[in-house]
Write a protein that holds these residues in place. Structure first.
Motif, PDB file in Angstrom:
ATOM      1  N   LEU A  24       0.836  -1.207   0.000  1.00 26.46           N
ATOM      2  CA  LEU A  24       0.000   0.000   0.000  1.00 26.46           C
ATOM      3  C   LEU A  24       0.870   1.257   0.000  1.00 26.46           C
ATOM      4  O   LEU A  24       0.557   2.238  -0.687  1.00 26.46           O
ATOM      5  N   VAL A  25       1.940   1.228   0.775  1.00 34.82           N
ATOM      6  CA  VAL A  25       2.861   2.375   0.804  1.00 34.82           C
ATOM      7  C   VAL A  25       3.446   2.591  -0.583  1.00 34.82           C
ATOM      8  O   VAL A  25       3.552   3.732  -1.063  1.00 34.82           O
ATOM      9  N   GLN A  26       3.855   1.498  -1.249  1.00 38.79           N
ATOM     10  CA  GLN A  26       4.412   1.611  -2.606  1.00 38.79           C
ATOM     11  C   GLN A  26       3.405   2.213  -3.577  1.00 38.79           C
ATOM     12  O   GLN A  26       3.784   2.947  -4.497  1.00 38.79           O
ATOM     13  N   LYS A  27       2.134   1.911  -3.369  1.00 39.46           N
ATOM     14  CA  LYS A  27       1.093   2.386  -4.274  1.00 39.46           C
ATOM     15  C   LYS A  27       0.506   3.728  -3.847  1.00 39.46           C
ATOM     16  O   LYS A  27      -0.381   4.261  -4.526  1.00 39.46           O
ATOM     17  N   GLY A  28       0.996   4.265  -2.726  1.00 36.52           N
ATOM     18  CA  GLY A  28       0.480   5.549  -2.258  1.00 36.52           C
ATOM     19  C   GLY A  28      -0.922   5.456  -1.696  1.00 36.52           C
ATOM     20  O   GLY A  28      -1.693   6.423  -1.762  1.00 36.52           O
ATOM     21  N   LEU A  29      -1.270   4.310  -1.124  1.00 34.58           N
ATOM     22  CA  LEU A  29      -2.601   4.091  -0.568  1.00 34.58           C
ATOM     23  C   LEU A  29      -2.518   3.850   0.936  1.00 34.58           C
ATOM     24  O   LEU A  29      -1.455   3.555   1.473  1.00 34.58           O
ATOM     25  N   VAL A  48     -10.521 -13.189  -3.674  1.00 32.78           N
ATOM     26  CA  VAL A  48      -9.703 -13.464  -4.857  1.00 32.78           C
ATOM     27  C   VAL A  48      -8.319 -13.858  -4.380  1.00 32.78           C
ATOM     28  O   VAL A  48      -7.835 -13.368  -3.357  1.00 32.78           O
ATOM     29  N   GLY A  49      -7.691 -14.777  -5.090  1.00 27.81           N
ATOM     30  CA  GLY A  49      -6.388 -15.253  -4.670  1.00 27.81           C
ATOM     31  C   GLY A  49      -5.297 -14.215  -4.854  1.00 27.81           C
ATOM     32  O   GLY A  49      -5.433 -13.268  -5.635  1.00 27.81           O
ATOM     33  N   ILE A  50      -4.198 -14.374  -4.122  1.00 30.19           N
ATOM     34  CA  ILE A  50      -3.009 -13.545  -4.368  1.00 30.19           C
ATOM     35  C   ILE A  50      -2.594 -13.738  -5.818  1.00 30.19           C
ATOM     36  O   ILE A  50      -2.175 -12.794  -6.493  1.00 30.19           O
ATOM     37  N   VAL A  51      -2.733 -14.953  -6.306  1.00 28.46           N
ATOM     38  CA  VAL A  51      -2.697 -15.230  -7.753  1.00 28.46           C
ATOM     39  C   VAL A  51      -4.151 -15.356  -8.180  1.00 28.46           C
ATOM     40  O   VAL A  51      -4.838 -16.320  -7.830  1.00 28.46           O
ATOM     41  N   ALA A  52      -4.641 -14.381  -8.915  1.00 29.13           N
ATOM     42  CA  ALA A  52      -6.067 -14.340  -9.246  1.00 29.13           C
ATOM     43  C   ALA A  52      -6.496 -15.522 -10.099  1.00 29.13           C
ATOM     44  O   ALA A  52      -7.624 -16.004  -9.972  1.00 29.13           O
ATOM     45  N   SER A  53      -5.608 -15.994 -10.966  1.00 28.75           N
ATOM     46  CA  SER A  53      -5.923 -17.165 -11.809  1.00 28.75           C
ATOM     47  C   SER A  53      -5.625 -18.421 -11.002  1.00 28.75           C
ATOM     48  O   SER A  53      -4.604 -19.071 -11.196  1.00 28.75           O
ATOM     49  N   THR A  54      -6.532 -18.785 -10.118  1.00 23.99           N
ATOM     50  CA  THR A  54      -6.308 -19.863  -9.153  1.00 23.99           C
ATOM     51  C   THR A  54      -5.916 -21.171  -9.820  1.00 23.99           C
ATOM     52  O   THR A  54      -5.138 -21.947  -9.255  1.00 23.99           O
ATOM     53  N   SER A  70      -0.163 -10.722  -6.779  1.00 23.37           N
ATOM     54  CA  SER A  70      -0.201  -9.308  -6.392  1.00 23.37           C
ATOM     55  C   SER A  70       0.785  -9.019  -5.279  1.00 23.37           C
ATOM     56  O   SER A  70       1.333  -7.925  -5.180  1.00 23.37           O
ATOM     57  N   HIS A  71       1.046 -10.027  -4.429  1.00 25.38           N
ATOM     58  CA  HIS A  71       1.962  -9.883  -3.289  1.00 25.38           C
ATOM     59  C   HIS A  71       2.851 -11.126  -3.239  1.00 25.38           C
ATOM     60  O   HIS A  71       2.630 -12.033  -2.416  1.00 25.38           O
ATOM     61  N   PRO A  72       3.845 -11.222  -4.116  1.00 21.29           N
ATOM     62  CA  PRO A  72       4.656 -12.456  -4.209  1.00 21.29           C
ATOM     63  C   PRO A  72       5.376 -12.811  -2.916  1.00 21.29           C
ATOM     64  O   PRO A  72       5.471 -13.989  -2.571  1.00 21.29           O
ATOM     65  N   GLU A  73       5.892 -11.803  -2.205  1.00 18.67           N
ATOM     66  CA  GLU A  73       6.596 -12.095  -0.958  1.00 18.67           C
ATOM     67  C   GLU A  73       5.634 -12.670   0.084  1.00 18.67           C
ATOM     68  O   GLU A  73       5.978 -13.600   0.816  1.00 18.67           O
ATOM     69  N   PRO A  99      -9.558  -0.445  -8.508  1.00 17.26           N
ATOM     70  CA  PRO A  99     -10.972  -0.830  -8.645  1.00 17.26           C
ATOM     71  C   PRO A  99     -11.229  -2.289  -8.322  1.00 17.26           C
ATOM     72  O   PRO A  99     -12.331  -2.643  -7.884  1.00 17.26           O
ATOM     73  N   GLU A 100     -10.265  -3.164  -8.540  1.00 18.85           N
ATOM     74  CA  GLU A 100     -10.458  -4.588  -8.290  1.00 18.85           C
ATOM     75  C   GLU A 100      -9.965  -5.009  -6.910  1.00 18.85           C
ATOM     76  O   GLU A 100      -9.965  -6.194  -6.585  1.00 18.85           O
ATOM     77  N   ASN A 101      -9.514  -4.046  -6.121  1.00 20.30           N
ATOM     78  CA  ASN A 101      -9.054  -4.314  -4.754  1.00 20.30           C
ATOM     79  C   ASN A 101      -7.915  -5.339  -4.714  1.00 20.30           C
ATOM     80  O   ASN A 101      -7.852  -6.193  -3.832  1.00 20.30           O
ATOM     81  N   ARG A 102      -6.969  -5.219  -5.636  1.00 21.74           N
ATOM     82  CA  ARG A 102      -5.833  -6.139  -5.661  1.00 21.74           C
ATOM     83  C   ARG A 102      -4.796  -5.813  -4.589  1.00 21.74           C
ATOM     84  O   ARG A 102      -3.954  -6.633  -4.252  1.00 21.74           O
ATOM     85  N   TRP A 103      -4.847  -4.576  -4.051  1.00 20.95           N
ATOM     86  CA  TRP A 103      -3.854  -4.191  -3.031  1.00 20.95           C
ATOM     87  C   TRP A 103      -4.441  -4.266  -1.626  1.00 20.95           C
ATOM     88  O   TRP A 103      -3.756  -4.001  -0.665  1.00 20.95           O
ATOM     89  N   TYR A 104      -5.715  -4.610  -1.520  1.00 22.79           N
ATOM     90  CA  TYR A 104      -6.382  -4.853  -0.231  1.00 22.79           C
ATOM     91  C   TYR A 104      -6.357  -3.637   0.697  1.00 22.79           C
ATOM     92  O   TYR A 104      -6.081  -3.749   1.894  1.00 22.79           O
ATOM     93  N   ALA A 105      -6.671  -2.480   0.141  1.00 27.83           N
ATOM     94  CA  ALA A 105      -6.827  -1.274   0.963  1.00 27.83           C
ATOM     95  C   ALA A 105      -8.211  -1.246   1.604  1.00 27.83           C
ATOM     96  O   ALA A 105      -8.520  -0.333   2.364  1.00 27.83           O
TER      97      ALA A 105
END
Length: 790
Positions: A195-200, A509-515, A526-529, A573-579
């Motif tokens: 979120l910090v990286q994305k400015g959110l 939705v998964g961290i890898v969306a294509s489950t 979205s969050h590999p680490e 819009p797709e909430n991939r960063w979970y803010a």
């Protein structure tokens, strides 16, 4: 004007003018494209615009920055497909991307650290639009940002990396976040770092009502009772939410919730499928799945028993029963089919199901030829296929025949070995299909040319895709060896795929969306680490599913509000960063179970044979061949109100209401359901007799409390279905609707309506009251908030 002139004018207007406009547009496009093209004459990254430079990552990563561009824009002509490859250039393999090109082998697409000598940089920035890559006729273009990424990557040395999912995960250090709450979990630290990286910034905590509603549905598939809500909301205990989570994980409903997803993966059904689609018995295996989740059987054992329980030394009957997982595939009973053709299809099904469920790979793409995108050869597909090719089974069975191999389950066997099987006293015994290799069979496995059963080619031995992990000598050449290979510490996929599916369950939705696709064409994490941290932790904690789910539920990320903002709608819009929290619709099972639970109709009973609640009459008859299950006979009494998990599943005609709400068809392995919102769903909520029955039952439930006012009854009903108190304006609207319904009923009541009502002594036959409250209940059932988790 004459008719002739009028016709000519009309023709000119509708055909000639548009043609002229198209010509003008074409030449205008060419003019501007050529002039705009002049800005890309530079082939050095030094001349990239300052604005684009500021947007580029400090260090360009091949996997996350470069490869997506190459895959989307370049692989069409320079990728794995030999049929479309141009100029002998292949950019999906390192040795080819860096290799020499041209007749004299004196040119290179990529020269690490040297943009002047890299043909890629020259061609993507070529001043002549006709020679620039990608070519015009491909209808693909590179943006200035994408060109700059490729240039900067080469400037920085063009560091190549293997596909992230094929590299064994290592546990990363936790991010160092400034000004973080002391109770932030490890999950929160990874989320905050992104979120910090994305400015959110993260959203605030959800209300306690929303928190408990969401976690109840996520862990049990059922809503919280008003008592549970009140106890949690009124509690000052700082550990109150944790106690709620622990209680849910310890409940029987937890196993039913978890089993619902696993039945999709295992393609569970109560019929064989294909044209005749006759009944089969597999529900004892379903009972085992529910029980295994409730006992918190470690995931490695849970999977190993299902893959190879029969091969475990001194295998118990329970371990053998668990192998029913790989007998859930379709089986034909049609006359005239070729036995071997269908036997091969069953082995194919087991192969594909296992690879998708445990590795998240599309191995089926290598059935007929080498995989187009992932480094999986056709030979490796059939080496993997070989593990499942040693069962002595038929391709076609007779109408009254039970497929071999199978086990017999009697009441005595249940008492001695299988106490989790809930067989009614009226049933003396059942036979269940299982996996058992026949040592005397010694069936050879061949590559099947073009994937067809009658075109055997090279013989192969048991094996696995080398890119994931070679199947070396320490593993036995059977399904048990394969299971051990899956859970070897150096397998890069098993733990990642498992925790990603659990994350999907909790976060939408998964961290890898294509489950179901961790390969080259799947989504990047979205969050590999975070994914790697969870995967390694899952293994370190002995594959403890309940512990992992609790960790997810206890995170501040999970407990956020789902309320969004204009900023988040634009940036994420797709909430991939979970803010914010996900706002997911209830699953098909949850929608019906929620209605049954809140209305007081739900029968709390675990396991047993499948049941037949209401469905529209005549559906089975319309799709039958005249054999077997031609008429749907609806259950009565308690069996009509069991949880949807137990609904009888006929493959050719699945429960229609559940299919309307995106349930899987169960024809094959499904790891991620569709998410749709259609008018048909709204019509089902309004008109499905099951929803109408639940509305009437809920109305009776609140009317039985005779000392309550309308305002109190409406409030209670609203809380049951949304888990919160209505706002003042909402309550006024609901009371207004109730009053209007009473007036309408009084004016338009008919004998038919009165005959449909069920007798109830406690409401003094006040039919206008019953119908008015039933209409109100149906209205609330149809509110968006009533079919949303949180």
């Amino acid at each position: 004007m004459s008719k002739k002139n009028t016709s000519f004018s009309t023709l000119w207007l509708y055909f000639v003018v548009p043609f002229i406009v198209l010509l003008m547009a074409k030449y205008a496009f060419s003019y501007f494209s050529e002039n705009n093209g002049s800005t890309y004459q530079a082939i050095s990254g030094k001349e990239t615009s300052k604005k684009t430079s500021n947007q580029l990552p400090e260090t360009i990563d091949y996997i996350f920055d470069v490869k997506p561009i190459l895959s989307d824009r370049c692989y069409l002509c320079h990728g794995p497909d030999e049929g479309t490859r141009e100029a002998g250039l292949r950019l999906d393999l390192k040795e080819n991307a860096y290799g020499a090109l041209g007749e004299n082998l004196d040119r290179f697409a990529v020269v690490p650290g040297n943009t002047d000598s890299s043909q890629m940089v020259y061609r993507i920035n070529h001043p002549d639009i006709q020679k620039r890559m990608p070519p015009l006729e491909s209808n693909l273009t590179l943006t200035e940002y994408e060109r700059s990424v490729l240039v900067k990557w080469i400037e920085q040395g063009a560091v190549w990396k293997d596909h992230w999912a094929f590299v064994v995960p290592e546990k990363p250090e936790l991010p160092n976040i400034k000004q973080v709450d002391s109770d932030a979990s490890e999950i929160d630290l990874f989320i905050l770092d992104k979120l910090v990286q994305k400015g959110l910034k993260p959203s605030g905590k959800a209300s306690k009502e929303k928190q408990i509603r969401k976690v109840y549905f996520d862990l049990t598939g059922l809503p919280p009772s008003l008592q549970a809500i009140d106890e949690f909301v009124d509690s000052d205990d700082p550990d109150a939410f944790e106690k709620v989570v622990d209680g849910l994980l310890a409940s029987d409903a937890y196993g039913e919730r978890m089993a619902s997803d696993w039945l999709d993966i295992a393609r569970y059904a109560d019929t064989h499928g294909y044209q005749d689609d006759l009944e089969r018995i597999m529900w004892p295996w379903r009972d085992w799945v529910i029980n295994a989740f409730n006992r918190n059987v470690p995931y490695d054992e849970f999977v190993t028993w299902q893959l190879a329980g029969d091969l475990i030394p001194d295998a118990s009957l329970e371990q053998i029963l668990a192998t029913g997982f790989n007998r859930n595939h379709k089986i034909t009973q049609e006359g005239g089919v070729i036995d071997e053709e269908y036997r091969v299809e069953y082995v194919m099904d087991r192969t594909v199901t296992t690879s998708k469920a445990l590795m998240g790979l599309t191995m089926e793409c290598a059935r007929c030829h080498n995989h187009k995108y992932d480094p999986i050869s056709q030979k490796e597909f059939y080496e993997f296929y070989s593990f499942f090719n040693q069962v002595d089974e038929k391709g076609r069975i007779e109408y009254d025949e039970l497929p071999e191999p199978n086990i017999i389950i009697t009441q005595e066997v249940i008492e001695q070995s299988l106490p989790f099987v809930k067989m009614p006293d009226s049933i003396k015994e059942v036979k269940l299909m299982v996996m058992m290799d026949d040592p005397s069979l010694k069936r050879k496995t061949h590559i099947l040319s073009r994937g067809t059963y009658n075109n055997p080619a090279e013989e192969v031995e048991m094996g696995t895709p080398r890119v994931i992990k070679p199947f070396d000598e320490k593993f036995k050449n059977n399904r048990l060896g394969l299971a051990n290979w899956f859970f070897d510490k150096d397998n890069p996929l098993t733990a990642r795929v498992a925790v990603n599916r659990l994350w999907q369950q909790m976060y939408g939705v998964g961290i890898v969306a294509s489950t179901g696709d961790f390969g080259n064409q799947g989504n990047l994490p979205s969050h590999p680490e975070l994914l790697d941290w969870l995967a390694v932790t899952f293994q370190e904690e002995n594959w403890d599913v309940k512990k992992m789910l609790k960790r997810m539920a206890m995170s501040k990320t999970y407990q956020q509000t789902s309320k969004t903002s204009a900023e988040l709608q634009v940036q994420d819009p797709e909430n991939r960063w979970y803010a914010r929290s996900s706002r997911d619709k209830l699953t098909a099972e949850m929608i019906r179970d929620n209605a049954l639970f809140t209305s007081g109709l739900l029968v709390d009973k675990i396991g047993g044979p499948s049941v037949k609640p209401f469905q529209p009459p005549g559906l089975w008859a319309e799709t039958t061949s005249g054999q077997g299950l031609t008429k749907y006979i609806q259950d009565t009494g308690v069996n009509s109100h069991r949880r949807s998990l137990y609904t009888f599943w006929k493959r050719t005609v699945p429960p229609p209401s559940m299919m309307t709400f995106d349930a899987a068809s169960r024809d094959d392995c499904t790891v991620k359901r569709q998410k749709t919102s259609t008018p048909l769903q709204a019509l089902a909520l309004l008109n499905d007799p099951q929803m109408i029955e639940a509305s009437e039952a809920l109305a009776k439930r609140v009317l039985q409390e005779s000392d309550l006012s309308d305002e109190e009854r409406v409030t209670e009903m609203f809380r049951m279905l949304t888990s919160r108190f209505p706002e003042k304006s909402e309550l006024e609207n609901l009371l207004g609707y109730l009053s209007a319904s009473r007036v309408d009923i009084a004016e338009n009541a008919t004998k038919q309506m009165q005959q449909q009502a069920h007798e109830n002594e406690n409401i003094d036959d006040k039919m206008d009251q019953l119908y008015a409250y039933a209409f109100l209940a149906n209205l609330i059932f149809n509110l968006d908030e009533a079919i949303i988790k949180g």
